[in-house]
Design a protein around this motif. Structure first.
Motif, PDB file in Angstrom:
ATOM      1  N   GLU A   1      70.378 -32.430  15.604  1.00 57.57           N
ATOM      2  CA  GLU A   1      71.308 -32.822  14.554  1.00 57.57           C
ATOM      3  C   GLU A   1      72.645 -33.229  15.190  1.00 57.57           C
ATOM      4  O   GLU A   1      73.154 -32.541  16.073  1.00 57.57           O
ATOM      5  CB  GLU A   1      71.553 -31.657  13.595  1.00 57.57           C
TER       6      GLU A   1
ATOM      7  N   LEU B   1      76.634 -33.528  15.670  1.00 53.22           N
ATOM      8  CA  LEU B   1      77.618 -32.474  15.448  1.00 53.22           C
ATOM      9  C   LEU B   1      79.025 -33.038  15.329  1.00 53.22           C
ATOM     10  O   LEU B   1      79.462 -33.849  16.146  1.00 53.22           O
ATOM     11  CB  LEU B   1      77.582 -31.481  16.623  1.00 53.22           C
TER      12      LEU B   1
ATOM     13  N   ARG C   1      76.620 -33.807   9.096  1.00 56.10           N
ATOM     14  CA  ARG C   1      76.262 -32.670   8.250  1.00 56.10           C
ATOM     15  C   ARG C   1      76.605 -31.339   8.909  1.00 56.10           C
ATOM     16  O   ARG C   1      77.082 -30.423   8.256  1.00 56.10           O
ATOM     17  CB  ARG C   1      74.753 -32.756   7.958  1.00 56.10           C
ATOM     18  N   TRP C   2      76.369 -31.240  10.210  1.00 52.97           N
ATOM     19  CA  TRP C   2      76.621 -29.983  10.909  1.00 52.97           C
ATOM     20  C   TRP C   2      78.006 -29.998  11.548  1.00 52.97           C
ATOM     21  O   TRP C   2      78.405 -30.976  12.193  1.00 52.97           O
ATOM     22  CB  TRP C   2      75.542 -29.723  11.964  1.00 52.97           C
TER      23      TRP C   2
ATOM     24  N   LEU D   1      71.006 -26.769  17.252  1.00 52.87           N
ATOM     25  CA  LEU D   1      70.960 -27.922  16.357  1.00 52.87           C
ATOM     26  C   LEU D   1      69.672 -28.735  16.483  1.00 52.87           C
ATOM     27  O   LEU D   1      69.544 -29.789  15.868  1.00 52.87           O
ATOM     28  CB  LEU D   1      72.175 -28.817  16.612  1.00 52.87           C
TER      29      LEU D   1
ATOM     30  N   ASP E   1      76.031 -25.955   8.196  1.00 54.30           N
ATOM     31  CA  ASP E   1      75.706 -27.139   7.416  1.00 54.30           C
ATOM     32  C   ASP E   1      76.781 -27.261   6.328  1.00 54.30           C
ATOM     33  O   ASP E   1      76.842 -26.452   5.408  1.00 54.30           O
ATOM     34  CB  ASP E   1      74.318 -26.962   6.801  1.00 54.30           C
TER      35      ASP E   1
END
Length: 252
Positions: free
Chosen positions: A4, A6, A76-77, A99, A134
Motif C-alpha cells: 500500500e 504511504l 489511504r495509509w 503495508l 487507514d
C-alpha cells in the motif's frame, strides 16, 4: 505482493532544529505532507528542500491541526509523526512490511523518549500510540491535549519504535507541563472529578510512584528522577487548576 502506498503526515511550528531529521527518516514514503502553523524560522524551507508537500494554516488546536493534515494526504495509509520524532531504519522496514496487504485498520507503535540528556533506559516501559492507520477508518480524538488516533476496526501492535527527541532541558519540560495542564482543564472532554483537594494532596505522589518505579524510570539515574518529579508536578497542576476553576465559578 504489492505494498500500500504511504503518506507521512507531520504538523510543524518553528521546528527548524528537528524537522530535517524527522523528514530524512521517512524519505522512503510515497508522499510526505507537512502542515505548518505559520513558522517564522526555516521550518518550511527545510521541509520543501526535503521534497515534502508543505501547506500552511493557522493553528487550530493539536487534534484539529493533525486532522487537517491527515485530510491533506493523498494515500489511504498514513503514518502520523510529530516534528521532533524520527523513525529508525529498522522501524521503517517494519512499517513497509506492515503495508503489504494489511488486514487491520491501524497499528500501534512504541515510542522511546529522550529525557533531558539521555535516552530513557532500555528496560523502562515505553508508551505506545496508534500512528500507522487507514485514514478512511480513523480520526483524531478531538481532545485539546493528549490527542490520539481513534480507529474503527482492529488494531495490531507493530514491533517498531519511534524516537522522540522531546524537551531538551528541564525548563522546556516544566513549561510543557504548565501549558498542557491548562489545556486539559479547558478541554471539553475533561470531566471534573470529585475530591479535588484530596487529589491535589495525594495524586502527585501516586503519579511519581507510577512513573519512577512502575514504569522503570528509576533506571535512568537523575534524569529519570527529575522527569518523575516534573510528571508529579503536572499531576498537581492539573487538579489545582480544576480546583481553581471550581472556586472561580462559585464566586461568579
Amino acid at each position: 505482493m504489492a505494498r500500500e502506498p504511504l503518506s507521512v503526515v507531520v504538523t510543524t511550528f518553528n521546528n527548524a532544529d528537528t524537522i530535517g531529521a524527522c523528514l530524512a527518516s521517512v524519505a522512503f514514503a510515497d508522499e510526505v505532507v507537512v502542515l505548518d502553523s505559520g513558522s517564522t524560522d526555516a521550518t518550511r524551507a527545510i521541509a520543501e528542500a526535503a521534497s515534502a508537500r508543505v501547506h500552511v494554516q493557522p493553528f487550530a488546536g493539536y487534534s484539529a491541526q493533525k486532522q487537517a493534515a491527515i485530510d491533506l494526504a493523498t494515500h489511504r495509509w498514513v503514518l502520523l509523526l510529530d516534528s521532533d520524532e524520527t523513525l529508525p531504519a529498522d522501524a521503517a522496514a517494519r512499517v513497509r512490511d506492515a503495508l503489504v496487504e494489511p488486514t487491520v485498520a491501524g497499528y500501534e507503535m512504541l515510542r522511546r523518549e529522550w529525557v533531558f540528556w539521555r535516552w530513557q533506559p532500555a528496560r523502562a516501559r515505553l508508551n505506545h500510540y496508534v500512528r500507522l492507520f487507514d485514514r478512511g477508518r480513523a480520526r483524531m480524538s478531538g481532545h485539546e491535549v493528549h490527542e490520539s488516533v481513534v480507529v474503527d476496526g482492529p488494531v495490531r501492535r507493530l514491533a517498531a519504535v519511534i524516537d522522540h527527541h522531546g524537551e531538551r532541558d528541564i525548563e522546556g519540560r516544566v513549561d510543557k507541563a504548565n501549558h498542557y495542564s491548562t489545556l486539559q482543564v479547558r478541554d471539553r472532554h475533561t470531566r471534573e472529578p470529585g475530591a479535588l483537594r484530596l487529589r491535589m494532596v495525594a495524586y502527585p505522589t501516586v503519579a511519581f510512584f507510577r512513573y519512577y518505579f512502575l514504569r522503570g524510570h528509576w533506571r535512568g539515574g537523575w534524569a529519570g528522577f527529575i522527569a518523575a518529579r516534573v510528571h508529579a508536578f503536572y499531576a498537581f497542576l492539573k487538579y489545582a487548576k480544576l480546583y481553581e476553576r471550581r472556586v472561580s465559578r462559585r464566586r461568579g
